[in-house]
Design a protein around this motif. Structure first.
Motif, PDB file in Angstrom:
ATOM      1  N   ALA A  58       0.822  -1.212   0.000  1.00  0.00           N
ATOM      2  CA  ALA A  58       0.000   0.000   0.000  1.00  0.00           C
ATOM      3  C   ALA A  58       0.855   1.261   0.000  1.00  0.00           C
ATOM      4  N   MET A  61       2.331   1.825  -3.450  1.00  0.00           N
ATOM      5  CA  MET A  61       1.332   2.342  -4.380  1.00  0.00           C
ATOM      6  C   MET A  61       1.063   3.822  -4.128  1.00  0.00           C
ATOM      7  N   THR A  62       1.022   4.218  -2.877  1.00  0.00           N
ATOM      8  CA  THR A  62       0.814   5.632  -2.562  1.00  0.00           C
ATOM      9  C   THR A  62       1.954   6.480  -3.115  1.00  0.00           C
ATOM     10  N   ARG A  96      -4.291  -6.428  -6.964  1.00  0.00           N
ATOM     11  CA  ARG A  96      -4.500  -6.044  -5.561  1.00  0.00           C
ATOM     12  C   ARG A  96      -3.467  -6.739  -4.678  1.00  0.00           C
ATOM     13  N   ALA A 102      -5.897  -6.111   5.191  1.00  0.00           N
ATOM     14  CA  ALA A 102      -6.364  -4.941   4.444  1.00  0.00           C
ATOM     15  C   ALA A 102      -5.996  -5.086   2.973  1.00  0.00           C
ATOM     16  N   GLU A 103      -6.935  -4.774   2.093  1.00  0.00           N
ATOM     17  CA  GLU A 103      -6.720  -4.903   0.651  1.00  0.00           C
ATOM     18  C   GLU A 103      -6.414  -3.547   0.035  1.00  0.00           C
ATOM     19  N   SER A 104      -5.429  -3.511  -0.853  1.00  0.00           N
ATOM     20  CA  SER A 104      -5.051  -2.294  -1.555  1.00  0.00           C
ATOM     21  C   SER A 104      -5.061  -2.558  -3.053  1.00  0.00           C
ATOM     22  N   THR A 113      -4.042 -11.536  -6.932  1.00  0.00           N
ATOM     23  CA  THR A 113      -3.815 -10.945  -5.619  1.00  0.00           C
ATOM     24  C   THR A 113      -2.463 -11.356  -5.068  1.00  0.00           C
TER      25      THR A 113
END
Length: 216
Positions: A58, A61-62, A96, A102-104, A113
């Protein structure tokens, strides 16, 4: 091997996540001209783009979105321009990632996935072999018993992309086992990726990067 392919210009994408200096040195050893940058236009113009990645799915990706890396990867691939993802830089190419429940969302270049390793010992840290198909260009010239350096706690355990058009070349998918099998590398048109770190894999990693550079 330095200087073998001096005309090939590569960019290591600097978006705050990844061992950019190690990647730079490894690509230079393999014969490429290398620039570390987060500049969109420079990265678009390069012959090859390497997307590193360490840490959490996550967070990577951010950082990638903040640097317009998601647009960059998509635009390059739409134009058939080579991209190489490494470690989490490979994982974020899937649809993903699931960490701590938690999924991102990932870049969704490939369906599927990325989830926790199914092994008694995590992280998977150290040297391991890769089961590569005979027609692999990425592993060309490397013996089957060659070992590569891994350090990760998550992986893609299934390959879900289906080729539905007869004219399309099926991706070349290589596997490694740590507890259970997972995707170790993919060659899919202009988009290649490795779960292991070629820049930390000595002579074998240098040969692998040379194989990539020769396709640029």
């Amino acid at each position: 091997m330095s200087g073998t392919l001096p005309s090939k210009r590569t960019v290591v994408l600097d978006y705050g996540f990844g061992n950019v200096r190690s990647a730079q040195r490894a690509l230079e050893r393999a014969g490429a001209q290398v620039e570390i940058t987060g500049d969109y236009d420079t990265a678009m113009a390069a012959d090859g783009l390497l997307v590193p990645g360490v840490g959490a799915f996550a967070a990577c990706m951010t950082g990638l979105r903040e640097a317009r890396g998601d647009w960059l990867v998509g635009r390059r691939l739409a134009g058939g321009r080579p991209v190489l993802g490494i470690c989490v830089g490979m994982q974020i190419l899937f649809a993903r990632g699931v960490e701590h429940g938690a999924e991102s969302a990932g870049l969704d270049e490939w369906p599927g996935t990325v989830g926790p390793l199914r092994a008694d010992v995590v992280p998977h840290m150290g040297w391991n072999t890769v089961d590569a198909p005979a027609d692999s260009r990425l592993f060309r010239g490397l013996p089957d018993d060659t070992r590569y350096y891994f350090v990760h706690s998550y992986a893609a355990h299934d390959w879900e992309l289906e080729v539905t058009h007869a004219a399309m070349r099926a991706p070349t998918v290589s596997w490694t086992t740590h507890g259970s099998p997972f995707v170790a590398a993919v060659e899919n048109g202009p988009l290649w990726a490795t779960q292991f770190h070629p820049e930390k894999s000595g002579d074998a990693g240098a040969q692998l990067l040379t194989n990539w550079i020769e396709t640029l």
